[in-house]
Design an enzyme around this catalytic site. Structure first.
Site, PDB file in Angstrom:
ATOM      1  N   LYS A  71     -13.087  -1.825   3.890  1.00  0.00           N
ATOM      2  CA  LYS A  71     -12.167  -2.033   5.017  1.00  0.00           C
ATOM      3  C   LYS A  71     -12.562  -3.216   5.907  1.00  0.00           C
ATOM      4  CE  LYS A  71     -10.393   2.693   5.467  1.00  0.00           C
ATOM      5  NZ  LYS A  71     -10.132   3.790   6.393  1.00  0.00           N
ATOM      6  N   ASP A 109      -4.705   3.221  10.264  1.00  0.00           N
ATOM      7  CA  ASP A 109      -5.443   4.444  10.644  1.00  0.00           C
ATOM      8  C   ASP A 109      -5.220   4.741  12.128  1.00  0.00           C
ATOM      9  OD1 ASP A 109      -6.555   5.134   8.204  1.00  0.00           O
ATOM     10  OD2 ASP A 109      -8.335   3.890   8.492  1.00  0.00           O
TER      11      ASP A 109
END
Ligand code: NAP
Length: 295
Positions: A71, A109
């Site tokens: 990420k 997220d």
């Protein structure tokens, strides 16, 4: 489904990707919207991330999700990074950019967590919030506290240096936010006067309690648990972690991370296809996810 030369392809890059529920989210959405799109896990061995991103573009892949451990590492490989994702330092969604010949990066997220809390009637504005953990997921939660102007935020982590660093980073971006690091020993002390005795919102962002270690919990002291009015555990396997069970048994409201997973996926699907998913369509996906988690 019928796959032909026009079928759009999306996927998940990470290592490992074997247990992901993301195909359920995206393939259910494609099916219920009648879109010619398929989503597949794309395991990327360490050392091959750049090849995967460039190769994905070359192969015409419309969009990709990015999971552990890439990420942050993916950021330098992108054409543009959304300001929120840049601030968090993590990208989990790549969107094809035809003009520049590569991908743009977003963090869904934080959108997923915000939407999951909202669906539960929770806003962090003005609230006393404890974050357990200071890893990747906790970063999104900490920046959400800044975005939503939480009242007071405490970050609690096994490695206190990481909690300190995260608190400082968030503070740099949101100077008026009251945010500090605390230790587990401090919050578990019945005499702890730093925390209010009731009304705490706790976002459980550690991996403690994750299947198959279902009896583990990052914190169990009744004196802390009894201060919690609402707990959100990012874990969704098991459906109820030991931490959530303790909070529920002490009279607090609880929710697991499945809704966050749902909404981060919905946001990614919306980016890729430039459309809005209705609550009804999201509910269809949630039903499928719940079936899979229970299997
Ligand atoms: P991560 O970056 O590896 O961070 C893990 C965190 O857990 C760190 O704060 C770590 O503390 C803490 N931790 C690990 N073992 C511990 C132990 N034995 N005692 C106390 N603390 C411990 O992982 P992540 O990406 O943030 O993910 C964390 C959890 O969130 C995972 O369970 C993941 O599945 C879940 N998640 C859910 C969603 C969703 O959509 N629902 C999205 C993202 C993540 P140290 O810093 O001391 O190591």
């Amino acid at each position: 489904m019928k796959i032909d030369g026009k079928t759009k392809v999306c996927g998940l890059i990470g290592h490992p990707v074997g247990h992901t529920l993301s195909p359920t989210i995206h393939n259910t959405l494609a099916q219920s919207l009648g879109q010619d799109l398929i989503y597949v896990p794309l395991p990327v061995e360490p050392g091959y991330l750049e090849d995967a991103v460039k190769g994905g573009y070359g192969l015409g892949i419309l969009g990709m999700n990015v999971t552990v451990p890439y990420k942050s590492d993916v950021i330098p490989l992108l054409k543009n990074v959304d300001p929120a994702a840049a601030m968090i330092g993590a990208v989990n969604t790549l969107v094809r950019n035809e003009e520049q010949g590569g991908y743009d990066g977003y963090n869904t997220d934080i959108i997923g967590l915000q939407r999951a809390l909202q669906e539960d009637g929770i806003t962090l504005q003005g609230q006393n919030v404890v974050l357990l953990g200071a890893g990747g997921a906790a970063r999104a939660a900490a920046f959400l506290c800044g975005q939503q102007q939480a009242g007071q935020v405490w970050i609690v982590n096994r490695t206190p240096e990481k909690a300190n660093l995260l608190a400082q980073e968030v503070k740099k971006n949101y100077p008026s936010l009251a945010i500090e690091a605390l230790t587990y020993a401090r919050i578990e002390d019945p005499a702890c006067s730093l925390l209010p005795t009731e009304g705490l919102i706790v976002l459980q962002c550690t991996s403690v309690g994750l299947y198959p270690h279902c009896e583990d919990t990052p914190v169990s002291a009744p004196s802390f648990i009894s201060r919690i009015s609402y707990a959100f555990d990012l874990i969704y396997r098991p459906e109820e972690t030991r931490f959530l069970r303790l909070v529920r048994e002490a009279g607090g409201r609880t929710a697991n991370g499945l809704s966050m997973l749902l909404w981060q996926g919905v946001a990614a699907y919306e980016y890729w296809n430039k459309l809005q998913i209705s609550s009804g369509q999201a509910k269809t996906v949630m039903d499928r996810l719940q079936e899979e988690v229970r299997d």
